[in-house]
Design an enzyme around this catalytic site. Structure first.
Site, PDB file in Angstrom:
ATOM      1  N   LYS A  35       0.820  -1.208   0.000  1.00 19.35           N
ATOM      2  CA  LYS A  35       0.000   0.000   0.000  1.00 19.35           C
ATOM      3  C   LYS A  35       0.857   1.263   0.000  1.00 19.35           C
ATOM      4  O   LYS A  35       0.492   2.280  -0.607  1.00 19.35           O
ATOM      5  CB  LYS A  35      -0.955  -0.006   1.191  1.00 19.35           C
TER       6      LYS A  35
ATOM      7  N   LYS B 156      -7.741 -11.828  -6.017  1.00 17.40           N
ATOM      8  CA  LYS B 156      -8.865 -11.830  -5.097  1.00 17.40           C
ATOM      9  C   LYS B 156      -9.797 -10.663  -5.377  1.00 17.40           C
ATOM     10  O   LYS B 156      -9.352  -9.562  -5.703  1.00 17.40           O
ATOM     11  CB  LYS B 156      -8.340 -11.742  -3.658  1.00 17.40           C
TER      12      LYS B 156
ATOM     13  N   LYS C  35     -12.230  -4.499  -2.787  1.00 18.29           N
ATOM     14  CA  LYS C  35     -12.794  -3.158  -2.849  1.00 18.29           C
ATOM     15  C   LYS C  35     -11.802  -2.147  -3.416  1.00 18.29           C
ATOM     16  O   LYS C  35     -12.198  -1.095  -3.913  1.00 18.29           O
ATOM     17  CB  LYS C  35     -13.208  -2.702  -1.442  1.00 18.29           C
TER      18      LYS C  35
END
Length: 336
Positions: free
Chosen positions: A113, A199, A202
């Protein structure tokens, strides 16, 4: 016999999708009568990446309403918003003071991230595994539902608990319980509609990659119609070179509540043009009552607010007890 205590939560970022539902919430619902459950909306975690302040509260209520719409029952599950219980932030700070920095720097999700955020990455992104540890340890959880992407964070939680007990307690009378993972069952790993090797998430920039729990029927139909497949006729599970095929058949099996062998027999000679409408109908029909219940809850929010107030009080009682034990063990002055 005392029921095992479970703690888990979902961030109020973006819409909840089939991966959240099948990988977490549905399993919570099925096991809620056998366990003592604490399920929170982890809004503090949602603040570790760029977000819209005007949307955070509404998104938190949306997730809480979806918890209820999916079948979580306040009779068996304590449902609350993380920031409503100040002990989460308080314990996180105390655990920060005993957590080595290099433990956090090795966390894979932080590296991934942080790479996306560049120079604007905040300290909260590095530190949120400690907050996650506080979430779990406050409630002396026996079990924590985890997927592949959270296993490392639960290991860190276990390490922090063991370090705290070593520093401030004794082997005979530990203060923090070391939690165990609760591994999900079939359907726990739902893959993207645009890439069967990734996967469903969101954070994927394409909304076409996922089916959100609140997507209307026409949008679900559009997403399934356009999802990635292959040119091979005859559908099959478990083929390593056909990940999208396996993912879509797994969804069909789950939503039709049929045995894998029965589904495999039904679709072995099918083409995608015949199969996709069947999958679309199965998903729409399964989500219909959930969406209806959600609209009822958001249309008259008094019940939702009541559930969250009661959840906050029940969570606070347990969390405050743990926090005070930790504060005393670490030498903080009591208010006499």
């Amino acid at each position: 016999m005392q029921r095992p205590r479970v703690l888990s939560g979902v961030q109020p970022t973006g819409n909840l999708h089939l991966g959240n539902y099948l990988g977490a919430i549905r399993n919570w619902v099925m096991g809620q009568k056998e366990r003592e459950n604490y399920f929170c909306v982890v809004d503090l975690h949602a603040m570790t990446v760029p977000y819209q302040p005007a949307e955070l509260a509404q998104n938190s209520y949306t997730v809480a309403a979806l918890y209820l719409a999916c079948g979580l029952d306040p009779q068996y599950s304590v449902i609350f918003i993380q920031s409503h219980v100040p002990a989460h932030s308080q314990l996180a700070w105390l655990l920060n003071c005993i957590t080595p920095l290099n433990w956090l720097e090795r966390m894979i999700q932080f590296k991934e991230k942080a790479l996306k955020q560049g120079e604007d990455v905040g300290v909260g992104l590095l530190d949120y595994p400690v907050l996650m540890a506080a979430d779990i340890l406050l409630y002396q959880a026996d079990l924590v539902p985890v997927g592949e992407d959270q296993k490392q964070h639960l290991e860190l939680t276990r390490d922090i608990a063991q370090r705290f007990n070593y520093l401030f307690a004794t082997p005979e009378t530990p203060i923090l319980k070391v939690p165990e993972p609760l591994i999900g069952t079939a359907g726990a790993r739902v893959m993207s509609l645009t890439d069967g090797t990734s996967k469903m998430s969101k954070s994927d920039p394409s909304d076409m990659s996922r089916i959100n729990l609140l997507d209307p029927p026409d949008l679900i139909q559009k997403k399934i119609k356009r999802c990635k497949t292959d040119p091979i006729k005859g559908l099959e599970f478990d083929h390593p070179e056909r990940p999208e095929c396996h993912n879509l058949l797994t969804l069909y099996q789950i939503f039709t509540e049929r045995e894998k062998t029965a589904v495999a027999s039904e679709v072995k000679d099918m083409g995608w043009g015949e199969f996709k409408p069947k999958l679309t109908d199965a998903i729409i029909e399964h989500l219909r009552p959930l969406q209806t219940r959600y609209q009822e809850l958001m249309g008259a929010k008094d019940y939702l607010y009541q559930v969250l107030r009661e959840g906050r009080e029940r969570a606070h009682q347990v969390a405050q007890t743990t926090l005070e034990q930790v504060q005393k063990a670490m030498g903080m002055a009591a208010l006499l």
